[in-house]
Design a protein around this motif. Sequence first.
Motif, PDB file in Angstrom:
ATOM      1  N   GLY A 181       0.816  -1.202   0.000  1.00 24.76           N
ATOM      2  CA  GLY A 181       0.000   0.000   0.000  1.00 24.76           C
ATOM      3  C   GLY A 181       0.852   1.255   0.000  1.00 24.76           C
ATOM      4  O   GLY A 181       2.068   1.206   0.264  1.00 24.76           O
ATOM      5  N   ASP A 182       0.199   2.369  -0.293  1.00 26.19           N
ATOM      6  CA  ASP A 182       0.923   3.644  -0.294  1.00 26.19           C
ATOM      7  C   ASP A 182       1.524   3.910   1.087  1.00 26.19           C
ATOM      8  O   ASP A 182       0.874   3.717   2.120  1.00 26.19           O
ATOM      9  N   GLY A 183       2.766   4.340   1.091  1.00 32.08           N
ATOM     10  CA  GLY A 183       3.444   4.652   2.339  1.00 32.08           C
ATOM     11  C   GLY A 183       4.239   3.485   2.895  1.00 32.08           C
ATOM     12  O   GLY A 183       4.907   3.618   3.925  1.00 32.08           O
ATOM     13  N   TYR A 184       4.199   2.316   2.214  1.00 34.43           N
ATOM     14  CA  TYR A 184       4.948   1.137   2.675  1.00 34.43           C
ATOM     15  C   TYR A 184       5.972   0.738   1.619  1.00 34.43           C
ATOM     16  O   TYR A 184       5.671   0.702   0.415  1.00 34.43           O
ATOM     17  N   ASP A 185       7.183   0.479   2.080  1.00 37.00           N
ATOM     18  CA  ASP A 185       8.224  -0.011   1.185  1.00 37.00           C
ATOM     19  C   ASP A 185       7.959  -1.489   0.890  1.00 37.00           C
ATOM     20  O   ASP A 185       7.754  -2.281   1.815  1.00 37.00           O
ATOM     21  N   GLY A 218      -1.078  -4.095   2.674  1.00 38.88           N
ATOM     22  CA  GLY A 218      -0.655  -4.733   1.429  1.00 38.88           C
ATOM     23  C   GLY A 218      -1.493  -5.951   1.112  1.00 38.88           C
ATOM     24  O   GLY A 218      -2.373  -6.354   1.893  1.00 38.88           O
ATOM     25  N   MET A 219      -1.200  -6.536  -0.025  1.00 40.27           N
ATOM     26  CA  MET A 219      -1.951  -7.704  -0.481  1.00 40.27           C
ATOM     27  C   MET A 219      -0.988  -8.706  -1.114  1.00 40.27           C
ATOM     28  O   MET A 219      -0.036  -8.307  -1.813  1.00 40.27           O
ATOM     29  N   ILE A 220      -1.252  -9.988  -0.854  1.00 42.35           N
ATOM     30  CA  ILE A 220      -0.420 -11.062  -1.397  1.00 42.35           C
ATOM     31  C   ILE A 220      -1.313 -11.979  -2.232  1.00 42.35           C
ATOM     32  O   ILE A 220      -2.372 -12.413  -1.772  1.00 42.35           O
ATOM     33  N   ALA A 221      -0.897 -12.264  -3.458  1.00 41.90           N
ATOM     34  CA  ALA A 221      -1.617 -13.217  -4.310  1.00 41.90           C
ATOM     35  C   ALA A 221      -0.743 -14.440  -4.515  1.00 41.90           C
ATOM     36  O   ALA A 221       0.454 -14.328  -4.815  1.00 41.90           O
ATOM     37  N   LEU A 222      -1.342 -15.593  -4.312  1.00 41.65           N
ATOM     38  CA  LEU A 222      -0.615 -16.857  -4.454  1.00 41.65           C
ATOM     39  C   LEU A 222      -1.411 -17.787  -5.359  1.00 41.65           C
ATOM     40  O   LEU A 222      -2.644 -17.707  -5.435  1.00 41.65           O
ATOM     41  N   GLN A 223      -0.722 -18.673  -6.009  1.00 39.99           N
ATOM     42  CA  GLN A 223      -1.404 -19.611  -6.891  1.00 39.99           C
ATOM     43  C   GLN A 223      -0.799 -20.991  -6.736  1.00 39.99           C
ATOM     44  O   GLN A 223       0.419 -21.150  -6.734  1.00 39.99           O
ATOM     45  N   ASP A 224      -1.671 -21.961  -6.582  1.00 39.47           N
ATOM     46  CA  ASP A 224      -1.260 -23.351  -6.472  1.00 39.47           C
ATOM     47  C   ASP A 224      -1.330 -23.988  -7.854  1.00 39.47           C
ATOM     48  O   ASP A 224      -2.106 -23.567  -8.712  1.00 39.47           O
ATOM     49  N   THR A 225      -0.537 -25.025  -8.054  1.00 35.67           N
ATOM     50  CA  THR A 225      -0.519 -25.729  -9.330  1.00 35.67           C
ATOM     51  C   THR A 225      -1.408 -26.953  -9.254  1.00 35.67           C
ATOM     52  O   THR A 225      -1.294 -27.760  -8.328  1.00 35.67           O
TER      53      THR A 225
END
Length: 655
Positions: A366-370, A475-482
């Motif tokens: 997000g804005d303001g986060y490294d 923030g946001m994390i997107a993950l994908q399984d196979t």
Amino acid sequence: MQTTSRQLPHHKALSGGTQQPRTPQPRRFDPIAMLSNSEMQAALGSGALMLIAWAVGGWSEILSIVIYVISYTLGGWSKAKEGVELLVKERDLDVNLLMIAAALGAASIGYWNEGAMLIFIFALSGALESYTMERSKKDISSLMALKPATAVRIEKGAMSEVAIDLLVIGDLLLVRPGELIPADGKVCQGESSVDQASITGESLPIEKSTGSEVFAGTVNGEGPLYIEVTKSAENTLFAKIIKMVEEAETELPDSQRFIKRLEAIYARVVVAATLLLITLPPLLLDWSWSATFYKAMVFLVVASPCALVSSIMPAMLSAISKSARKGILFKGGVHLENMARTSVVAFDKTGTLTEGTPQVTDFIAGDGYDRNELLAISASIENMSRHPLAEAVVRKAAEENLELHGVLESKSITGWGIEGEIDGQLWKIGKSNLLDELVKSSEGAGLEYWRSLRQQLESEGKTVSIILTDDQVAGMIALQDTVRPQAAAAVRKLQALGIKVAMLTGDRAATAQVIAGKTGVDLVFADLLPEDKVIQIKALREQYGHVVMVGDGVNDAPALATATVGIGMGMKGSGAALEIADVVLMNDNIEEIASTVSLARRSQRIVKQNMIFAVSVITVLMISNFVQGIALPFGVIGHEGSTILVILNGLRLLR
């Protein structure tokens, strides 16, 4: 895993004893092994003496009778002993006593040869059943021979041979080429191929190198391996298999329990009917005592339920044995019987339909986060968890060479995620469904932005987690399984059998639908907590009937226990899932589930064939005895021959 701090001596320096594997060979018909069976030897000896007694009967009746007595004793002793023990201890009758009584009855009216023939064929069918059942069990229990006894342990650069029971987690072991791997562990150094057929049923060796997982009871190939022990001897996968073998050999299916109960009642009825046949016809129909007694003995032979009793277990054990050769272990015949009735197969998603090793595809700060700092914080907190999604975040940080932070007050939030404190600030990471409950916007970005981003990522089949601090989205994390390569084929094969396929997952519905589209499952249930999976399994059972649940994790254990049959994944499955599961896929190949259901259905068809055939033979012989009268030898051959035929019919599944 770091290994540079350990002193790993060259493998040729070892002076201890070796432990060569005893790899099980494919089993074929072995007449020598069959003849070495003590029951078979007694049966054949009884038959030989019967022929000798018949041959000498023409010139010495007394000698003939003596030989007949020996023949009776040799062939009938063990069966008579079993029958008497059951009568004394449990006050029950079984077919053993019925057959012995019929043989003695025939001898009492001078039909020594007919009685001896009955004893011989009865003993022969019993020996054949014992041999074939033992042969079936060996396909499962042959792996007992692969149980390692000792291991070469390395301590401070020195090597010593120690008993398996003395190994502890963290010990460093050396396994030389051609030796058994003594414990579950991870390879610290070395490269080799490992024959895992005893565990997984795989026909080809699997290449192993640093970091690879190995299992006790498997056979090392051409190179030395240094292995760090990860499980104690009693908790190894091999030990769990041994336990399952013992359970499979003792647990009877419901149909066999029913036959056992029926046998005791039926035997009493046959004895009562025989006594009536002996006493009433001479009094009411003016039959001679000898003719009446002879006909009663024929009835006693043909009415006995030998073939019916042998209709089930040879077929069931053959099916269990065949499954074991393919790396599918049943914990008992009852589960094979239940699997034949399968209407729905429900799969857990992660680690079952998918590989279970998701990758981070998108990391948005997000804005303001490294970004790098936020990723390091996220990985630090997720490092406290062993969840596959958490491990994926930790791997992502390691790939980018980010340094992790110290975490205080870390704890799991059941059904949602994890939280932890870093430098006095509380961070939370978990399911993005919390976005629907939040009312505050994160700094620099409105909540609608994150919702829109989540929708986009989930439409691509990705699992989305959010990072929170002070109840704001950081923030946001997107993950994908196979998806497993064989998942779609496994689903199609089940559907071809008329079975509906369901998927149960804790992921959001959008993510689940993408996986469902790739695999072709019929029913999708998403956003489920462990207790929700149990509710869905119960609902499926009420709607469709018998339900098989396939899972690999601790969170699947309640659902596995609730299903008609629970199938656990043997390679990557948790200990809890393996303990509760009724069937274990040792090679994690879900494509074998359809063939296992087919095999279970075939076994049930054969059992039904056997039972119908056995009842038909008994009925025809009984009617023939009363309507026209049949000779005792014909009754013996017809009855005992049918017993042998149902045993051989059950063995067809071993092909």
